[in-house]
Write an enzyme that holds these catalytic residues in place. Sequence first.
Site, PDB file in Angstrom:
ATOM      1  N   HIS A  32      -5.509  -1.286  -1.964  1.00  0.00           N
ATOM      2  CA  HIS A  32      -5.978  -2.209  -0.922  1.00  0.00           C
ATOM      3  C   HIS A  32      -7.071  -1.610  -0.032  1.00  0.00           C
ATOM      4  CE1 HIS A  32      -3.020  -0.474   1.838  1.00  0.00           C
ATOM      5  NE2 HIS A  32      -2.007  -1.163   1.367  1.00  0.00           N
ATOM      6  N   HIS A  86      11.518  -1.539   1.150  1.00  0.00           N
ATOM      7  CA  HIS A  86      10.238  -2.070   1.651  1.00  0.00           C
ATOM      8  C   HIS A  86       9.745  -3.121   0.662  1.00  0.00           C
ATOM      9  CE1 HIS A  86       6.272  -2.290   3.275  1.00  0.00           C
ATOM     10  NE2 HIS A  86       5.724  -1.266   2.658  1.00  0.00           N
ATOM     11  N   HIS A 152       6.090   1.238   6.661  1.00  0.00           N
ATOM     12  CA  HIS A 152       4.753   0.829   6.974  1.00  0.00           C
ATOM     13  C   HIS A 152       4.666  -0.616   7.444  1.00  0.00           C
ATOM     14  CE1 HIS A 152       1.174  -0.592   4.248  1.00  0.00           C
ATOM     15  NE2 HIS A 152       0.666  -0.317   5.418  1.00  0.00           N
ATOM     16  N   ASP A 171       7.532   4.701   2.256  1.00  0.00           N
ATOM     17  CA  ASP A 171       6.123   5.065   2.482  1.00  0.00           C
ATOM     18  C   ASP A 171       5.960   6.325   3.340  1.00  0.00           C
ATOM     19  OD1 ASP A 171       4.861   3.118   0.995  1.00  0.00           O
ATOM     20  OD2 ASP A 171       4.593   1.732   2.662  1.00  0.00           O
ATOM     21  N   TYR A 199      -3.693  10.106   3.141  1.00  0.00           N
ATOM     22  CA  TYR A 199      -2.713   9.011   3.173  1.00  0.00           C
ATOM     23  C   TYR A 199      -2.368   8.661   4.619  1.00  0.00           C
ATOM     24  CZ  TYR A 199       1.812   6.739   2.044  1.00  0.00           C
ATOM     25  OH  TYR A 199       2.879   5.878   1.925  1.00  0.00           O
ATOM     26  N   HIS A 232       5.794   7.542  -2.690  1.00  0.00           N
ATOM     27  CA  HIS A 232       4.507   7.883  -3.323  1.00  0.00           C
ATOM     28  C   HIS A 232       4.360   9.402  -3.329  1.00  0.00           C
ATOM     29  CE1 HIS A 232       3.081   3.738  -3.148  1.00  0.00           C
ATOM     30  NE2 HIS A 232       3.321   3.700  -1.855  1.00  0.00           N
TER      31      HIS A 232
HETATM   32 FE1  FEO Z   1       3.651  -0.200   2.258  1.00  0.00          FE
HETATM   33 FE2  FEO Z   1       3.728   1.863  -0.524  1.00  0.00          FE
HETATM   34  O1  FEO Z   1       3.767   0.238   0.453  1.00  0.00           O
END
Ligand code: FEO
Length: 403
Positions: A32, A86, A152, A171, A199, A232
């Site tokens: 994004h 999430h 997030h 996140d 990040y 992640h």
């Molecule tokens: Fe807010 Fe990795 O998504």
Amino acid sequence: MVKREGNCHPAVRVSEHVYWVGAVDWDIRDFHGYATQRGSTYNAYLVIGEKTALVDTVKAPFVGEMLARISSVLPPEQVDYLVSNHAEMDHSGGLPEALAVIQPERAFASTHGVSALRDHFHLDREIAAVKDLESLDLGGVRLTFVEMRMLHWPDSMATYVAEDKALLSNDAFGMHLASSERFADELPEWLLDYEARKYYANILLPLSPLVAKAVERVAGLGIPIDTIAPSHGPIWREPAQIIGRYATWAAGARARKAVIVYDTMWGSTAKMALAIAQGLSESGVSVKVMPLKSSHRSDVALEVLDAAALIVGSPTLNNQLFPTVADVLTYLKGLKPRNLIGAAFGSHGWSGEAAKHAAEVLTGMKVELVGDPVNVRYVPDNEALRRCLELGREVARRITAAV
Ligand code: FEO
């Protein structure tokens, strides 16, 4: 029917009761609007007691890979519970298919997560809401849900596995990094620092006050944490490595450093940028010059994270900011960097609004401007370049006084 991919995707044991069953996305380069030059991972975890829970899923195209990893531990149909920390699609995109294949006895999310999942997927099965610090006993191992609002999204939560002292943090504490290694201690320190920093700058920077509170709150819960397993990037077996970085970034620590970001039509705004950079560097301030023909907005955000000054240059095009400059300013404004000194400059032919527009955006970002925008008609002469040099020196004086 989801394609099962045999044993070529084994799960990775994280701790006594926890397995990584996520997916590696070597290919993604745009998350994004954030340039993910090194790909990413979507980490899902299997927690096994007498009952079994799958915590988070993966981006939709990777469901087969996740189910193959679950199959390397147990048949997916034997998973009893599904927990969604999430609702964003990189973690929940695979949820409808996972629910269909696994048919778990129950599925859980935070209260905001239940409504977000409903509005994403319009599911015809119940997702039960869990409260902050509510627990789910798997028999021999217990999951505790910890609200992480706005880390997030409003729905975000973490899942704590007490017996393993493991925080599945979603996140928070992550990074976009595809790798064959699953643990941070298997990767070089410079790479971890770079990708975690990038990040944070691109995902969590606007939420810094909440990050600081969340870090304090988790510390205040008094729960021992040996492992932080985000959704992640690599898993932290030395949590202090990443918690310390978050505390620094959330506090907004600034270095003696300036970022000059600009674009140019015929080279004039570039000449001005280099003269300003000279004024800064000869005054002992580190400068990062970021021409937008070769600098991505997310790399600009990375550099702004610890910079004391942001200086923006734009030629005027049809009475407006140059489009690439408007793009980066819109992006940076959303990230809400705090405590910046700044300035605006640019070249124009006849109307010259761009530098003024840039200064207006910087003012809207609560950047403390040094002087009026420096405008040059067509090509800067020596006098104009001297004014740019002096602007660099003045910004350097202000940085030196502030940092
Ligand atoms: Fe807010 Fe990795 O998504």
